[in-house]
Design an enzyme around this catalytic site. Sequence first.
Site, PDB file in Angstrom:
ATOM      1  N   CYS A 113      -2.751   7.199   9.037  1.00 51.33           N
ATOM      2  CA  CYS A 113      -1.685   6.573   9.816  1.00 51.33           C
ATOM      3  C   CYS A 113      -2.194   5.393  10.643  1.00 51.33           C
ATOM      4  O   CYS A 113      -3.121   5.529  11.423  1.00 51.33           O
ATOM      5  CB  CYS A 113      -1.088   7.640  10.732  1.00 51.33           C
ATOM      6  SG  CYS A 113       0.532   7.266  11.332  1.00 51.33           S
ATOM      7  N   GLU A 157       0.822  -1.203   0.000  1.00 52.77           N
ATOM      8  CA  GLU A 157       0.000   0.000   0.000  1.00 52.77           C
ATOM      9  C   GLU A 157       0.853   1.249   0.000  1.00 52.77           C
ATOM     10  O   GLU A 157       1.920   1.292   0.611  1.00 52.77           O
ATOM     11  CB  GLU A 157      -0.913  -0.010   1.221  1.00 52.77           C
ATOM     12  CG  GLU A 157      -1.931  -1.134   1.146  1.00 52.77           C
ATOM     13  CD  GLU A 157      -2.411  -1.546   2.524  1.00 52.77           C
ATOM     14  OE1 GLU A 157      -1.630  -1.423   3.479  1.00 52.77           O
ATOM     15  OE2 GLU A 157      -3.555  -1.989   2.633  1.00 52.77           O
TER      16      GLU A 157
END
Length: 343
Positions: free
Chosen positions: A332, A93
């Site tokens: 995050c 990713e």
Amino acid sequence: MKGQEETLLGKSVGQLTDWVKQQGQPAYRGKQLHQWLYQKGVRSLTEISVFPKAWREELKDYPIGRSNIVHCTIAPDQTRKYLLSLGDGLIIETVGIPTSKRLTVCVSSQVGCPMNCDFCATGKGGYTRNLTCAEIVDQVLTVQEDFQRRVSHVVFMGMGEPLLNLKEVIKAVKILNQDVGIGQRSLTISTVGVPKKILELAHHQLQVTFAVSLHAANQTLREQLIPSAKSYPLPKLLADCRKYVEITGRRVTFEYILLGGVNDLPEQGIQLAKCLTGFQSHVNLIPYNPIEEADYQRPDGESINRFKSILEEHKIAVSVRYSRGLEANAACGQLRAMSAAKN
């Protein structure tokens, strides 16, 4: 790296020049190849129009080292999360984070992550292998290509622990700086802490931003949140960070994810301030992004502001970083291969 196909991406202009000479071509083709790889971002050598047609045909199946986008999710704030398929079919990713003046790429350094942080979605999916320098650089070129604008900043905060793949990360930093053209001070390497590796990084004398994911100012809580902290006691971690500052002359950024009712209490803010007093550092407070796999909560605004104020009262440089791309599951700690969940 063992088992990984050699590619042209990840090679310097000197190495590319050696390669073209081995192919029986004049040395100047090396600079041409370098420009088309890193500035034009070609995906096939057949696209390099300055090469002789016959040679291009010979090279049509030679691996450059580019990944394929298998999925892209775009959040309302225009943050884009990519699932990229590597040469061996594994999925990683990458996130592209645009603002009016910047385009930041959050790159992965490993397929999965072995650190198993309790609050992090990536660590729940296990670990497969390190990425090569080429696979790291490719992420930046892919985002640049998709946004059709230059990448200005790169943060090693995606899947994986960068210091466990330090050799390839250092190579990628140098390629991104010297070949892609991104200033070292616009590159950030983040770590939860790996024994001996912080000082190893320091001795490379890079001008990158160095960030340590701290998340707790006492050893017991830190071990609960970051199991690998058992092998790297907090006093030793902080001592190595101080040595990093001495060796490089650059401050350390401490990332601190605020978990509601867990590490955001006033006494914990005071504890953190005492740890960092007299330290050439900066603290990034990051309100937690809840995930299904972990039973933690995002703190309310009052708790966030109170914690920040405590650090400011103790003269600690601090800011609050609100993650981009929440709607894309790209913020995050929320990076994970969606394809794995489907299988």
